[in-house]
Motif scaffolding. Sequence first.
Motif, PDB file in Angstrom:
ATOM      1  N   LEU A 116      -8.854  12.732  -9.658  1.00 17.63           N
ATOM      2  CA  LEU A 116      -9.607  11.785  -9.132  1.00 17.63           C
ATOM      3  C   LEU A 116      -8.967  10.593  -8.926  1.00 17.63           C
ATOM      4  CD1 LEU A 116     -13.228  12.167 -11.021  1.00 17.63           C
ATOM      5  CD2 LEU A 116     -12.707  12.468  -8.585  1.00 17.63           C
ATOM      6  N   VAL A 117      -8.099  10.250  -9.743  1.00 16.39           N
ATOM      7  CA  VAL A 117      -7.066   9.053  -9.899  1.00 16.39           C
ATOM      8  C   VAL A 117      -6.571   9.033  -8.379  1.00 16.39           C
ATOM      9  CG1 VAL A 117      -5.190   7.534 -10.881  1.00 16.39           C
ATOM     10  CG2 VAL A 117      -7.307   8.638 -12.342  1.00 16.39           C
ATOM     11  N   LYS A 118      -5.849  10.084  -8.159  1.00 15.40           N
ATOM     12  CA  LYS A 118      -5.026  10.163  -6.785  1.00 15.40           C
ATOM     13  C   LYS A 118      -5.974  10.097  -5.720  1.00 15.40           C
ATOM     14  CE  LYS A 118      -0.797  11.049  -8.267  1.00 15.40           C
ATOM     15  NZ  LYS A 118       0.299   9.915  -8.173  1.00 15.40           N
ATOM     16  N   GLY A 119      -7.056  10.560  -5.708  1.00 13.99           N
ATOM     17  CA  GLY A 119      -8.011  10.595  -4.527  1.00 13.99           C
ATOM     18  C   GLY A 119      -8.525   9.104  -4.497  1.00 13.99           C
ATOM     19  N   LEU A 120      -8.712   8.457  -5.372  1.00 10.26           N
ATOM     20  CA  LEU A 120      -8.888   6.949  -5.365  1.00 10.26           C
ATOM     21  C   LEU A 120      -7.969   6.068  -4.784  1.00 10.26           C
ATOM     22  CD1 LEU A 120     -11.518   4.896  -6.302  1.00 10.26           C
ATOM     23  CD2 LEU A 120     -10.223   4.588  -8.603  1.00 10.26           C
ATOM     24  N   GLU A 121      -6.743   6.508  -5.243  1.00  8.11           N
ATOM     25  CA  GLU A 121      -5.374   5.910  -4.983  1.00  8.11           C
ATOM     26  C   GLU A 121      -5.316   5.785  -3.319  1.00  8.11           C
ATOM     27  OE1 GLU A 121      -1.658   7.157  -6.353  1.00  8.11           O
ATOM     28  OE2 GLU A 121      -2.330   6.208  -8.266  1.00  8.11           O
ATOM     29  N   PHE A 122      -5.721   7.084  -2.935  1.00 10.66           N
ATOM     30  CA  PHE A 122      -5.405   7.345  -1.328  1.00 10.66           C
ATOM     31  C   PHE A 122      -6.495   6.726  -0.676  1.00 10.66           C
ATOM     32  CE2 PHE A 122      -7.432   9.635   2.342  1.00 10.66           C
ATOM     33  CZ  PHE A 122      -6.447   9.741   2.932  1.00 10.66           C
ATOM     34  N   VAL A 123      -7.832   6.462  -1.115  1.00  6.68           N
ATOM     35  CA  VAL A 123      -8.820   5.437  -0.417  1.00  6.68           C
ATOM     36  C   VAL A 123      -8.262   4.241  -0.653  1.00  6.68           C
ATOM     37  CG1 VAL A 123     -11.144   5.076  -0.597  1.00  6.68           C
ATOM     38  CG2 VAL A 123     -10.654   7.316  -1.055  1.00  6.68           C
ATOM     39  N   LEU A 124      -7.987   3.572  -1.598  1.00 10.18           N
ATOM     40  CA  LEU A 124      -7.482   2.169  -1.461  1.00 10.18           C
ATOM     41  C   LEU A 124      -6.443   1.836  -0.593  1.00 10.18           C
ATOM     42  CD1 LEU A 124      -7.613   1.714  -5.478  1.00 10.18           C
ATOM     43  CD2 LEU A 124      -9.148   0.656  -3.862  1.00 10.18           C
TER      44      LEU A 124
ATOM     45  N   ALA B 175       0.963  -1.160  -0.092  1.00  7.35           N
ATOM     46  CA  ALA B 175       0.029  -0.086   0.058  1.00  7.35           C
ATOM     47  C   ALA B 175       0.780   1.174  -0.059  1.00  7.35           C
ATOM     48  CB  ALA B 175      -1.054  -0.114   1.270  1.00  7.35           C
ATOM     49  N   VAL B 176       1.925   1.366   0.836  1.00  9.93           N
ATOM     50  CA  VAL B 176       2.775   2.435   0.737  1.00  9.93           C
ATOM     51  C   VAL B 176       3.635   2.547  -0.466  1.00  9.93           C
ATOM     52  CG1 VAL B 176       4.711   3.471   2.158  1.00  9.93           C
ATOM     53  CG2 VAL B 176       2.862   2.678   3.406  1.00  9.93           C
ATOM     54  N   PHE B 177       4.307   1.416  -1.217  1.00  9.85           N
ATOM     55  CA  PHE B 177       5.301   1.704  -2.004  1.00  9.85           C
ATOM     56  C   PHE B 177       4.621   1.657  -3.380  1.00  9.85           C
ATOM     57  CE2 PHE B 177       7.977  -0.305   1.176  1.00  9.85           C
ATOM     58  CZ  PHE B 177       9.074   0.830   1.039  1.00  9.85           C
ATOM     59  N   ILE B 178       3.325   1.239  -3.623  1.00  7.29           N
ATOM     60  CA  ILE B 178       2.773   1.131  -4.702  1.00  7.29           C
ATOM     61  C   ILE B 178       1.752   2.159  -5.297  1.00  7.29           C
ATOM     62  CG2 ILE B 178       1.353  -0.428  -6.278  1.00  7.29           C
ATOM     63  CD1 ILE B 178       3.198  -2.704  -5.597  1.00  7.29           C
ATOM     64  N   GLN B 179       2.096   2.886  -6.282  1.00 13.60           N
ATOM     65  CA  GLN B 179       1.046   3.974  -6.624  1.00 13.60           C
ATOM     66  C   GLN B 179       0.365   3.665  -7.949  1.00 13.60           C
ATOM     67  OE1 GLN B 179       3.851   7.131  -6.661  1.00 13.60           O
ATOM     68  NE2 GLN B 179       4.048   7.053  -4.704  1.00 13.60           N
TER      69      GLN B 179
ATOM     70  N   VAL C 153      -3.527   1.988  -9.127  1.00 19.63           N
ATOM     71  CA  VAL C 153      -4.931   1.980  -8.952  1.00 19.63           C
ATOM     72  C   VAL C 153      -5.166   0.670  -8.742  1.00 19.63           C
ATOM     73  CG1 VAL C 153      -7.427   2.733  -9.053  1.00 19.63           C
ATOM     74  CG2 VAL C 153      -5.679   4.341  -9.259  1.00 19.63           C
ATOM     75  N   TYR C 154      -4.840  -0.174 -10.156  1.00 15.47           N
ATOM     76  CA  TYR C 154      -5.068  -1.371 -10.140  1.00 15.47           C
ATOM     77  C   TYR C 154      -4.609  -2.479  -9.238  1.00 15.47           C
ATOM     78  CZ  TYR C 154      -7.138  -0.490 -15.055  1.00 15.47           C
ATOM     79  OH  TYR C 154      -7.910  -0.175 -15.892  1.00 15.47           O
ATOM     80  N   VAL C 155      -3.206  -2.285  -9.097  1.00 11.90           N
ATOM     81  CA  VAL C 155      -2.426  -3.001  -8.383  1.00 11.90           C
ATOM     82  C   VAL C 155      -3.229  -2.809  -6.659  1.00 11.90           C
ATOM     83  CG1 VAL C 155      -0.312  -3.524  -7.021  1.00 11.90           C
ATOM     84  CG2 VAL C 155      -0.299  -2.986  -9.412  1.00 11.90           C
ATOM     85  N   LEU C 156      -3.314  -1.462  -6.319  1.00  9.09           N
ATOM     86  CA  LEU C 156      -3.670  -1.267  -4.895  1.00  9.09           C
ATOM     87  C   LEU C 156      -5.203  -2.140  -4.813  1.00  9.09           C
ATOM     88  CD1 LEU C 156      -2.965   2.265  -4.411  1.00  9.09           C
ATOM     89  CD2 LEU C 156      -2.226   0.541  -3.106  1.00  9.09           C
ATOM     90  N   GLY C 157      -6.137  -1.957  -5.830  1.00 10.27           N
ATOM     91  CA  GLY C 157      -7.578  -2.461  -5.778  1.00 10.27           C
ATOM     92  C   GLY C 157      -7.274  -4.064  -5.646  1.00 10.27           C
ATOM     93  N   PHE C 158      -6.452  -4.600  -6.511  1.00  7.80           N
ATOM     94  CA  PHE C 158      -6.215  -6.234  -6.413  1.00  7.80           C
ATOM     95  C   PHE C 158      -5.474  -6.536  -4.810  1.00  7.80           C
ATOM     96  CE2 PHE C 158      -2.939  -9.273  -6.153  1.00  7.80           C
ATOM     97  CZ  PHE C 158      -3.429 -10.337  -6.747  1.00  7.80           C
ATOM     98  N   THR C 159      -4.803  -5.467  -4.377  1.00 10.75           N
ATOM     99  CA  THR C 159      -4.260  -5.667  -3.032  1.00 10.75           C
ATOM    100  C   THR C 159      -5.249  -5.598  -2.017  1.00 10.75           C
ATOM    101  OG1 THR C 159      -2.256  -4.726  -3.527  1.00 10.75           O
ATOM    102  CG2 THR C 159      -2.526  -4.984  -1.389  1.00 10.75           C
ATOM    103  N   LEU C 160      -6.280  -4.790  -2.221  1.00  9.84           N
ATOM    104  CA  LEU C 160      -7.410  -4.725  -1.272  1.00  9.84           C
ATOM    105  C   LEU C 160      -8.269  -6.023  -1.230  1.00  9.84           C
ATOM    106  CD1 LEU C 160      -9.062  -2.913   0.632  1.00  9.84           C
ATOM    107  CD2 LEU C 160     -10.333  -2.177  -1.398  1.00  9.84           C
ATOM    108  N   VAL C 161      -8.521  -6.486  -2.384  1.00 10.10           N
ATOM    109  CA  VAL C 161      -9.332  -7.465  -2.737  1.00 10.10           C
ATOM    110  C   VAL C 161      -8.806  -8.980  -1.882  1.00 10.10           C
ATOM    111  CG1 VAL C 161     -10.244  -9.193  -3.974  1.00 10.10           C
ATOM    112  CG2 VAL C 161     -10.551  -6.768  -4.772  1.00 10.10           C
ATOM    113  N   ALA C 162      -7.427  -8.893  -2.120  1.00  9.53           N
ATOM    114  CA  ALA C 162      -6.433  -9.910  -1.434  1.00  9.53           C
ATOM    115  C   ALA C 162      -6.693  -9.787   0.140  1.00  9.53           C
ATOM    116  CB  ALA C 162      -5.062  -9.689  -1.809  1.00  9.53           C
ATOM    117  N   ALA C 163      -6.623  -8.319   0.585  1.00 11.63           N
ATOM    118  CA  ALA C 163      -6.479  -8.282   2.178  1.00 11.63           C
ATOM    119  C   ALA C 163      -7.887  -8.497   2.609  1.00 11.63           C
ATOM    120  CB  ALA C 163      -6.421  -6.793   2.275  1.00 11.63           C
ATOM    121  N   ILE C 164      -8.977  -8.174   1.955  1.00 11.59           N
ATOM    122  CA  ILE C 164     -10.280  -8.416   2.478  1.00 11.59           C
ATOM    123  C   ILE C 164     -10.587  -9.985   2.505  1.00 11.59           C
ATOM    124  CG2 ILE C 164     -12.659  -8.474   1.884  1.00 11.59           C
ATOM    125  CD1 ILE C 164     -12.413  -5.767   0.447  1.00 11.59           C
TER     126      ILE C 164
END
Lengths: 259, 217
Positions: A94-102, A22-26, A28-39
């Motif tokens: 908007l992409v940056k905002g989405l990145e922050f939320v993810l 979450a910290v090193f990767i910027q 959106v796709y990878v962060l989205g995938f990581t979120l699904v994995a974390a859930i």
Amino acid sequence: MDKYKIDARAKLIITLCLSSIAVFIQNVYVLGFTLVAAILIAMLLGAKLLLVLKSFKKMWFIFAIIVIAQSIFTNAGANLITIGNFSFLSTGGLVKGLEFVLRLAVIVISATIITTSSHREIVQGLIQLKVPYEVAFMVLVAIRFLPIFMGEFRDTVTAIQLRGVDIKRIAFKKKLKMYYYIFNPILINSIKKAHKLSVAMEMRAFRAYPKRTSYLVLKMSLRDYFVILSSVFFTVALIVAYYLFLRGGCFESIINYRA
Amino acid sequence: MPFIEAKDISFSYSNGTEVIKEAGVSIENGEFTGLIGPNGSGKTTIGKLLCGILMPDKGNIFLDKEEISNLELCQIGQVIGYLFQNPDTQIFNVIVKKELSFILELKGFKKSFIDYQTEKMLNLFKLSNLRDSYTFNLSYGEKKRLAIASILINKPKFLILDEPTTGLDIKSKKMLSNILKKLLDRGIGMLVMGHDEDFIKEMAGRTIKIREGRIIG
């Protein structure tokens, strides 16, 4: 959920890996995938996700403000809303905002993985990971005292409201003063608690002997080793791959697009 | 209609345990009411429900004929003064005198009025010699007296005191009962929760008994 029971150290490593991604990767796709994995991992390990989301209910407003601020101050991509020459909202923003939320969601969800073990197991896990006992004990104290401080904060806010102070409608200058009044008892009580705790610890001969033994000793199974190794390998591979190949990927083209 | 009336109220905490079970309470103003029961019987929860800190899952609570859910905490605070079990959470200042005066300052009263009221409270609660002391250096009994004085400076019509005698020695208890009697003489009603039956009997008021979340007498 006994089927998916793993060692507290494996949970700490998983949390560390997910938070690192979450910290090193910027992206959106990878962060989205990581979120699904974390859930999925949190659900498999029996974390109470709904309870965590409920406790963050009052924070959503702040998150929304941060996302909007990110969108406004990131002037990249196609302009969506412009006022005069000033770009109020852009696709890049908007992409940056989405990145922050993810990113935030990954960190919060990954932290819930730790909560599936008891405090004692987590501290023992840290000790067996060669973290100094003093540091591990501080973590335990922080975990144990957090709900107490939250309860005291709630009581203090209630107490000041019950003195007839309307927190919502008070003038800004007085509001600052009121926050001072609210944090005063919390700060004093924290210092007092820390003092009492230190005395109690001294009385129980804390750090009297250089080597400390423990009744609870965690033992890792083959499954735990597999979980740790695969988590570390996957995280390192993902971060390396991201910095070598993915950086400047599809969303960068949106951000760099100029209408 | 009673000053505070709770009709068939039930309440459960987030862990699902039902603490209050279809309880009904009527309290008149100007009189002393004691709510007694063993540890964990729901005394504090009832007190918090009656002054709007908690909201019941079922039933209704009326404060001076007004449904309590329609009132904000700050509005309830103008009518009811609530003393928490732990006085530390409701002492907001480091100096005794300042603790009494700050709420009037926040409300924008004149300095002369604030000074007069502060002195009055310091004398009533026998805290005059401690006016410039640090609040965190006070004894438990002094803190309880200061907390009640700070509530009273707000001129509430009614007091809800959660275990006011816990941790007090005989002398402090006597001092507190004398102060509470003076307040009763001035027409300020009060609900005192606790398990100190002797103290409640001494105050010669009405007693409500609670056990396992049910009012039994």
